[in-house]
Design an enzyme around this catalytic site. Structure first.
Site, mmCIF file in Angstrom:
data_model
loop_
_atom_site.group_PDB
_atom_site.id
_atom_site.type_symbol
_atom_site.label_atom_id
_atom_site.label_comp_id
_atom_site.label_asym_id
_atom_site.label_seq_id
_atom_site.Cartn_x
_atom_site.Cartn_y
_atom_site.Cartn_z
ATOM 1 N N ASP A 54 -7.936 4.728 -0.059
ATOM 2 C CA ASP A 54 -7.860 4.852 -1.326
ATOM 3 C C ASP A 54 -6.332 4.583 -1.725
ATOM 4 O OD1 ASP A 54 -8.343 5.055 -4.369
ATOM 5 O OD2 ASP A 54 -10.567 6.132 -3.813
ATOM 6 N N HIS A 91 -7.693 8.763 -8.127
ATOM 7 C CA HIS A 91 -9.059 8.536 -7.655
ATOM 8 C C HIS A 91 -8.603 8.371 -6.869
ATOM 9 C CE1 HIS A 91 -11.897 5.066 -6.374
ATOM 10 N NE2 HIS A 91 -12.174 5.063 -7.700
ATOM 11 N N SER A 117 -18.003 5.951 -7.472
ATOM 12 C CA SER A 117 -16.659 6.556 -6.496
ATOM 13 C C SER A 117 -17.259 6.996 -6.848
ATOM 14 C CB SER A 117 -15.586 6.079 -7.596
ATOM 15 O OG SER A 117 -14.987 5.447 -7.314
#
Length: 644
Positions: free
Chosen positions: A186, A227, A402
């Site tokens: 990520d 994230h 996600s």
């Protein structure tokens, strides 16, 4: 047996050594109309007899390049960059390519194209305090545990009781993820976060965006790079430390692979990320993919495909790495079978549901989805996934597929602790057999739960259901590794056929599933319809494939934003998991039609039926404790077939 297979017409073999140039037709994006972007990265292969990092360093330096290291650990393939070139430009640098090719020690030099890869998450990022609630005195004492409805759904925030991952049943068996590492591929992981730092695996981590061992997120005012940290907390946030919530596998380790944070992705960055430390990393979790705009058709390039195949063949000391993929956030206007990562048979594609059992409105649907986990709350869309955040803080608003993929990675980490001999294919079989329909339903009534030819229930949105950690751990303890896997070109057609503007084109292929050969497949796992077609409007094409046992899979749905009229699909592998466990022998039907506002025309040029599965029946020797379980149903179907 190594997971390799032969192509239908060219004898292509996918293995861990090389992927031929022809293979690129499967995974390059035939639908991208944007101008090509060229980066300052180059793939370089040295001549035979010239190998090693020291040699490559010298070759790079004398040509004005920097050697960033080997590709997938190879001794003669390297990643060169030239700092004098911009990271992205619209024209190929012929002088730099020519310079490398003129070096007598270089065999191949290819400038890397750049492409977009986007994080999958729907809601805007929202920052909260480290702890804003008094600690809970029951269950885990972490203050955000009461918000983690996907771990224990008591009906909070309008949810449906017991609609969760059933992790407490796994924890009650003493399974918490010990000795398992999940890599979060990520934008970085805040490994100094107090809820993560003691579960951080530094040896398995790396920053491929900055080329150093410290995958710390690059901080921005909008917190865009939170994230990866949020995904990491879902897997491995510590228990009972008074901080945030708790991870699905709270005693497991998490590694950070920072690889998303640059203007354009390249094949070499992706490949080295997915092939990083495959014997230290058990699970790779990816909450990103091609643009979810409903018109992109894209997937892994050459080196990345090699990395994934090498991972399932050689990773975990031969048991195979597990690649978990978020299925996509393009909603009903997109189809995750147009995403070559999520639709790969070597990845586990995970969709999401919200806390009352509906699909989230951003969920994509496709026949390659294997199972589902959770994302948002129903009545309050801000009731997302509670997890770790940047600056040592917490959030309750992580969402999208996600958020779903790391939850699945955590469940798989529990299964691997319960049985550290599970192969990558065992994980997929366990997912099929233990996922539950529970209360999942399509809010718009388009996709209903259906039974396949051996009694397995599936849904076009949710795959085989929501993951059940307790059931997966229990079955993992008793598991017997499934038989060797084979790959059969069942049949093919290459005569062009016109797709009518009204009505359907019906095509049929008869197969004996390679009976009597060394690649015979009698019990299906994955099925691919590898198709080349074009039309005046690609997004209006809809395709269904029906198995000999009567299971109908929608392998491509309408995508109203896709107005491509030039590229179509070129040898694109549309995959279905819906026929899992079935006998592939007999007649397969492909139905193609237009579904749009205006009449269109098109041609299908070829269709190859690829069958992947085992010759011997799986699940032999597994005890059946529940006569109503999926395991019992499938075993009986297989036994009845054998008797017949």
């Amino acid at each position: 047996m190594r997971d390799v297979w032969s192509s239908w017409s060219r004898g292509i073999r996918w293995d861990t050594v090389a992927v031929t140039a022809s293979l690129l037709y499967f995974f390059l994006a035939p639908g991208l109309s944007a101008p090509e972007v060229f980066t300052n990265s180059f793939y370089v292969q040295l001549q035979d007899g010239h190998h090693g990092r020291v040699t490559a360093d010298g070759i790079a330096k004398r040509n004005g390049f920097q050697n960033l290291g080997p590709v997938l650990g190879s001794e003669n393939e390297f990643h060169f960059v030239h700092d004098g070139l911009p990271h992205a430009r619209t024209k190929r640098s012929i002088p730099h390519t020519r310079l490398l090719k003129s070096d007598p020690h270089i065999k191949i030099a290819v400038q890397q194209t750049g492409f977009r890869r986007e994080k999958r998450g729907y809601n805007p990022l929202r920052v909260e305090n480290l702890v804003d609630l008094p600690p809970v005195l029951e269950d885990p004492s972490d203050p955000y545990f009461i918000h983690q409805w996907y771990l224990k759904n008591t009906g909070q925030n309008g949810g449906k009781k017991k609609l969760d991952l059933n992790v407490e049943a796994a924890w009650a068996q003493g399974i918490t993820g010990k000795n398992v590492t999940t890599a979060i591929m990520d934008d970085g992981v805040d490994y100094m976060h107090p809820d993560l730092k003691f579960n951080y695996n530094a040896k398995a981590s790396y920053d491929f965006s900055s080329n150093d061992p410290y995958p710390y997120p690059r901080y921005t005012d909008d917190w865009f790079n939170s994230h990866g940290t949020r995904c990491a907390g879902e897997v491995s946030a510590a228990r009972d430390n008074g901080i945030c919530g708790v991870g699905v596998a709270y005693d497991s380790k998490v590694a950070g692979i920072r690889m998303l944070d640059q203007p354009y992705m390249t094949d070499l960055i992706e490949a080295n990320s997915m092939g990083h430390e495959p014997n230290l990393i058990d699970i790779y979790s990816a909450s990103w993919g091609p643009t979810d705009d409903g018109k992109t058709v894209d997937g892994p390039r050459n080196a990345t495909m090699r990395a994934i195949v090498k991972g399932v063949n050689e990773g975990r000391n031969g048991l195979g790495n597990i690649y978990v993929w978020a299925s996509g956030d393009g909603g009903e206007d997109d189809d995750c079978n147009c995403d070559g990562y999520a639709a790969s048979m070597w990845t586990v594609s995970i969709n999401s549901a919200i806390n009352d059992g509906q699909n989230a409105h951003y969920d994509e649907s496709c026949s390659s989805t294997l199972a589902s986990t959770f994302s948002n709350g129903a009545k309050d869309p801000n009731t997302g996934v509670a997890t770790t955040d940047l600056y040592g803080k917490c959030t309750k608003s992580h969402s999208g597929t996600s958020a779903a993929a790391p939850e699945a990675a955590g469940v798989f980490a529990l299964a691997l602790e319960a049985n550290n001999k599970l192969t990558w294919r065992d994980i997929q079989h366990l997912t099929v057999l233990t996922s539950k329909r529970n209360s999942l339903f399509d809010a718009k009534g388009r996709f209903h739960w259906t039974m396949n030819g051996v009694g397995l229930e599936f849904n076009h949105l949710f795959g085989f259901g929501v993951l059940d950690a307790g059931a997966m751990v229990a079955l993992s303890k008793e598991w017997k590794t499934v038989p060797a896997r084979y790959h059969c070109e069942g049949a093919s057609m290459s005569k062009p056929r016109k797709i009518p503007s009204r009505g359907s084109l019906i095509l049929k292929l008869e197969t004996n599933s390679c009976q009597g050969t060394e690649t015979e497949v009698d019990y299906l796992e994955h099925v691919q319809a590898v198709i080349t077609l074009n039309s005046t409007r690609r997004g209006d094409i809809v395709m269904f494939m029906t198995s000999p046992m009567g299971t109908r899979s929608m392998v491509l749905s309408r995508r109203p934003n896709d107005d491509d009229r030039h590229d179509g699909f070129v040898k694109w592998p549309f995959m279905t998991t819906h026929t899992w466990g079935e006998n592939p022998r007999g007649t397969w039907t492909l139905e193609i039609q237009f579904n749009g506002e205006k009449p269109q025309t098109g041609w299908i040029k070829e269709w190859a039926l690829m069958l992947h599965g085992t010759k011997d029946p799986p699940y032999v020797g597994l005890p059946v404790t529940d006569p109503h379980s999926k395991l019992a149903i499938v075993k009986k179907a297989h036994e009845d077939r054998k008797k017949a």
